[in-house]
Design a protein around this motif. Structure first.
Motif, PDB file in Angstrom:
ATOM      1  N   ASN A 279       0.820  -1.222   0.000  1.00 31.20           N
ATOM      2  CA  ASN A 279       0.000   0.000   0.000  1.00 31.20           C
ATOM      3  C   ASN A 279       0.851   1.269   0.000  1.00 31.20           C
ATOM      4  N   GLY A 280       2.175   1.105  -0.021  1.00 28.94           N
ATOM      5  CA  GLY A 280       3.074   2.248  -0.090  1.00 28.94           C
ATOM      6  C   GLY A 280       3.533   2.777   1.246  1.00 28.94           C
ATOM      7  N   VAL A 281       3.020   2.249   2.355  1.00 31.73           N
ATOM      8  CA  VAL A 281       3.385   2.712   3.694  1.00 31.73           C
ATOM      9  C   VAL A 281       4.506   1.829   4.244  1.00 31.73           C
ATOM     10  N   TYR A 282       5.419   2.446   4.990  1.00 32.91           N
ATOM     11  CA  TYR A 282       6.542   1.717   5.576  1.00 32.91           C
ATOM     12  C   TYR A 282       6.210   1.272   6.999  1.00 32.91           C
ATOM     13  N   ARG A 283       6.708   0.094   7.366  1.00 33.24           N
ATOM     14  CA  ARG A 283       6.553  -0.471   8.705  1.00 33.24           C
ATOM     15  C   ARG A 283       7.945  -0.728   9.273  1.00 33.24           C
ATOM     16  N   PRO A 284       8.098  -0.875  10.593  1.00 31.92           N
ATOM     17  CA  PRO A 284       9.436  -0.976  11.186  1.00 31.92           C
ATOM     18  C   PRO A 284      10.154  -2.297  10.932  1.00 31.92           C
ATOM     19  N   THR A 285       9.415  -3.409  10.837  1.00 31.03           N
ATOM     20  CA  THR A 285      10.041  -4.726  10.707  1.00 31.03           C
ATOM     21  C   THR A 285       9.303  -5.537   9.655  1.00 31.03           C
ATOM     22  N   ALA A 286       9.909  -6.640   9.268  1.00 33.19           N
ATOM     23  CA  ALA A 286       9.285  -7.485   8.253  1.00 33.19           C
ATOM     24  C   ALA A 286       7.947  -8.025   8.732  1.00 33.19           C
ATOM     25  N   ASP A 287       7.841  -8.299  10.036  1.00 33.95           N
ATOM     26  CA  ASP A 287       6.602  -8.849  10.565  1.00 33.95           C
ATOM     27  C   ASP A 287       6.436  -8.412  12.009  1.00 33.95           C
ATOM     28  N   SER A 288       5.196  -8.447  12.497  1.00 32.41           N
ATOM     29  CA  SER A 288       4.894  -8.137  13.887  1.00 32.41           C
ATOM     30  C   SER A 288       3.460  -8.550  14.159  1.00 32.41           C
ATOM     31  N   VAL A 289       3.039  -8.422  15.416  1.00 25.97           N
ATOM     32  CA  VAL A 289       1.660  -8.765  15.768  1.00 25.97           C
ATOM     33  C   VAL A 289       0.666  -7.811  15.118  1.00 25.97           C
ATOM     34  N   MET A 290       1.097  -6.644  14.692  1.00 23.67           N
ATOM     35  CA  MET A 290       0.208  -5.728  13.998  1.00 23.67           C
ATOM     36  C   MET A 290       0.119  -6.051  12.504  1.00 23.67           C
ATOM     37  N   ARG A 291       0.804  -7.111  12.108  1.00 26.67           N
ATOM     38  CA  ARG A 291       0.732  -7.595  10.727  1.00 26.67           C
ATOM     39  C   ARG A 291       0.217  -9.029  10.670  1.00 26.67           C
ATOM     40  N   THR A 292       0.688  -9.858  11.600  1.00 22.56           N
ATOM     41  CA  THR A 292       0.352 -11.280  11.609  1.00 22.56           C
ATOM     42  C   THR A 292       0.015 -11.710  13.025  1.00 22.56           C
ATOM     43  N   LEU A 293      -1.103 -12.380  13.200  1.00 22.54           N
ATOM     44  CA  LEU A 293      -1.474 -12.862  14.523  1.00 22.54           C
ATOM     45  C   LEU A 293      -0.429 -13.838  15.038  1.00 22.54           C
ATOM     46  N   GLY A 294      -0.174 -13.763  16.346  1.00 23.56           N
ATOM     47  CA  GLY A 294       0.810 -14.644  16.957  1.00 23.56           C
ATOM     48  C   GLY A 294       2.213 -14.084  16.954  1.00 23.56           C
ATOM     49  N   GLY A 295       2.409 -12.900  16.367  1.00 19.57           N
ATOM     50  CA  GLY A 295       3.731 -12.292  16.340  1.00 19.57           C
ATOM     51  C   GLY A 295       4.014 -11.509  17.612  1.00 19.57           C
ATOM     52  N   THR A 296       5.056 -10.694  17.563  1.00 12.82           N
ATOM     53  CA  THR A 296       5.438  -9.849  18.689  1.00 12.82           C
ATOM     54  C   THR A 296       5.282  -8.386  18.269  1.00 12.82           C
ATOM     55  N   TYR A 297       5.267  -7.502  19.265  1.00  9.11           N
ATOM     56  CA  TYR A 297       5.325  -6.074  18.963  1.00  9.11           C
ATOM     57  C   TYR A 297       6.761  -5.706  18.627  1.00  9.11           C
ATOM     58  N   ASN A 298       6.950  -4.995  17.514  1.00 10.68           N
ATOM     59  CA  ASN A 298       8.296  -4.536  17.205  1.00 10.68           C
ATOM     60  C   ASN A 298       8.700  -3.408  18.153  1.00 10.68           C
TER      61      ASN A 298
END
Length: 412
Positions: A279-298
């Motif tokens: 969508n053109g927006v940057y995120r801090p890490t490749a993955d996180s709980v705000m992207r994939t359930l079961g992840g961690t907060y970056n």
């Protein structure tokens, strides 16, 4: 706090919901645009009222708005804690034990993820046992039917299948007013997959196998004012974990999470940078709980959550005795809010600005009998409580909100 600059109403997402739980780890789906809020019923942003999602349920059923309330965990006085208020909808009298079990699973899941695990002492937990005359809520297959449940919870909110909403004014009435900040969490008596976060009420289906992972994501919106990091989210960078610029621009202009660039990600899956979503927006890490359930907060998200906690909770409960002039040679005690684990808030003592060592390993009290005071001479004794966590790199914020000093005046 609202997204972006305080006091500015920014359009974004009212709540962000989840795709089918059949795909594990589940990726998150977006709801239709609406005002996004990150406060509970007694949050500090009175100029950003969020209207109830529905008023279609019978008003007389919820007019009184009272139900048995149980404090299931109390870490300190509510005036200096955040109270998580868990309420159920669609649970009959005979299903209250089911609600209790599901509510316990939900808040335990929240306290299992950092930074909530370390900062669980900042939260009191209260359960409100709302009895429904009917079992269950309006689910996907019967979303046109509106059961007469006290909180009016239903899927297909705002035309989105997995978006689970509640009547926020009714939920607030049942929760009641607290002495301090509150976040309301409404559990629906449903096994369907879905939830919502970021508005006045965080919601989840209490019986969903993914309920624990859902609340970990949704509370990120509500408590941390975090945005979604998945590819199909709107291109809205007005959140602490989203950016419109790349890492080079962040580093050059000192914006967003520039001070985290290059740090090791908590999940060990790489370093903090600027990862561009489709969508053109940057995120801090490749993955996180705000992207994939079961992840961690970056790391930028952890910092944002901790800062929001300290906007509501002081690092120190009132000292004993109260700060100010004291007589005799009392024992002076400070009461830092306890963290979970070996690291605790640091306490430093000074007498007229000169550091002194207290008598206890936790450094929380000072015996003034040990001070050699000349007759008639007054001295100022101060104690400073400071959170030294390396999960925060904003030193100006640490000085302002995560550090507190109290001073007593003793006369010799």
């Amino acid at each position: 706090m609202p997204p972006g600059n305080p006091g500015r109403l920014a359009p974004s997402l009212a709540a962000l919901v989840l795709l089918s739980a059949a795909v594990l780890p589940a990726v998150l789906e977006v709801a239709s645009p609406a005002p996004f809020d990150a406060i509970g019923s007694s949050g500090p942003v009175p100029d950003r009222a969020v209207p109830p999602h529905t008023t279609a349920v019978r008003a007389d059923l919820r007019a009184v708005g009272t139900a048995p309330t149980v404090d299931i965990r109390r870490t300190g006085a509510p005036a200096n804690r955040i109270t998580l208020v868990l309420l159920g909808d669609g649970y009959t009298e005979d299903q209250q034990e089911l609600f209790r079990r599901q509510a316990d699973l939900a808040w335990h899941a929240l306290m299992d993820i950092e930074p909530f695990r370390s900062y669980q002492g900042f939260f009191n937990i209260r359960r409100v046992e709302v009895v429904s005359p009917v079992s269950g809520i309006a689910e996907t297959e019967n979303h046109s039917r509106k059961p007469n449940t006290p909180l009016g919870m239903h899927f297909w909110c705002e035309g989105t299948a997995r978006l689970l909403c509640a009547d926020e004014s009714a939920t607030a009435r049942y929760a009641g007013e607290g002495e301090g900040p509150q976040y309301l969490i409404a559990l629906a008596n449903s096994t369907e997959y879905g939830g919502a976060g970021g508005t006045g009420v965080t919601t989840l289906a209490g019986g969903s196998p993914d309920a624990g992972r859902i609340i970990q994501h949704e509370i990120g919106h509500t408590v941390g004012d975090l945005g979604d990091e998945y590819d199909s989210a709107p291109d809205d960078s007005d959140y602490p974990n989203l950016a419109a610029v790349n890492a080079e621009e962040m580093s050059r202009t000192h914006v967003k999470w520039w001070h985290w660039l290059g740090a090791q990600s908590p999940d060990g899956g790489g370093t903090v940078g600027a990862y561009r979503s489709t969508n053109g927006v940057y995120r801090p890490t490749a993955d996180s709980v705000m992207r994939t359930l079961g992840g961690t907060y970056n790391l930028p998200s952890r910092e944002a959550i901790i800062e929001q906690l300290y906007r509501r909770v002081s690092p120190m409960d009132p000292p004993v005795p109260a700060a100010g002039a004291v007589s005799g040679r009392p024992r002076l005690q400070v009461r830092p809010v306890a963290l979970a684990g070996p690291r605790q808030l640091r306490v430093d003592w000074r007498v007229d600005g000169v550091p002194v060592e207290p008598q206890t390993p936790d450094r929380t009290w000072l015996d003034t009998d040990t001070l050699a005071l000349a007759p008639g001479r007054s001295v100022n004794v101060s104690a400073t409580v400071r959170d030294t966590t390396d999960w925060v790199r904003d030193e100006a914020f640490r000085d302002q909100r995560m550090t507190k000093t109290v001073t007593w005046t003793l006369k010799g």
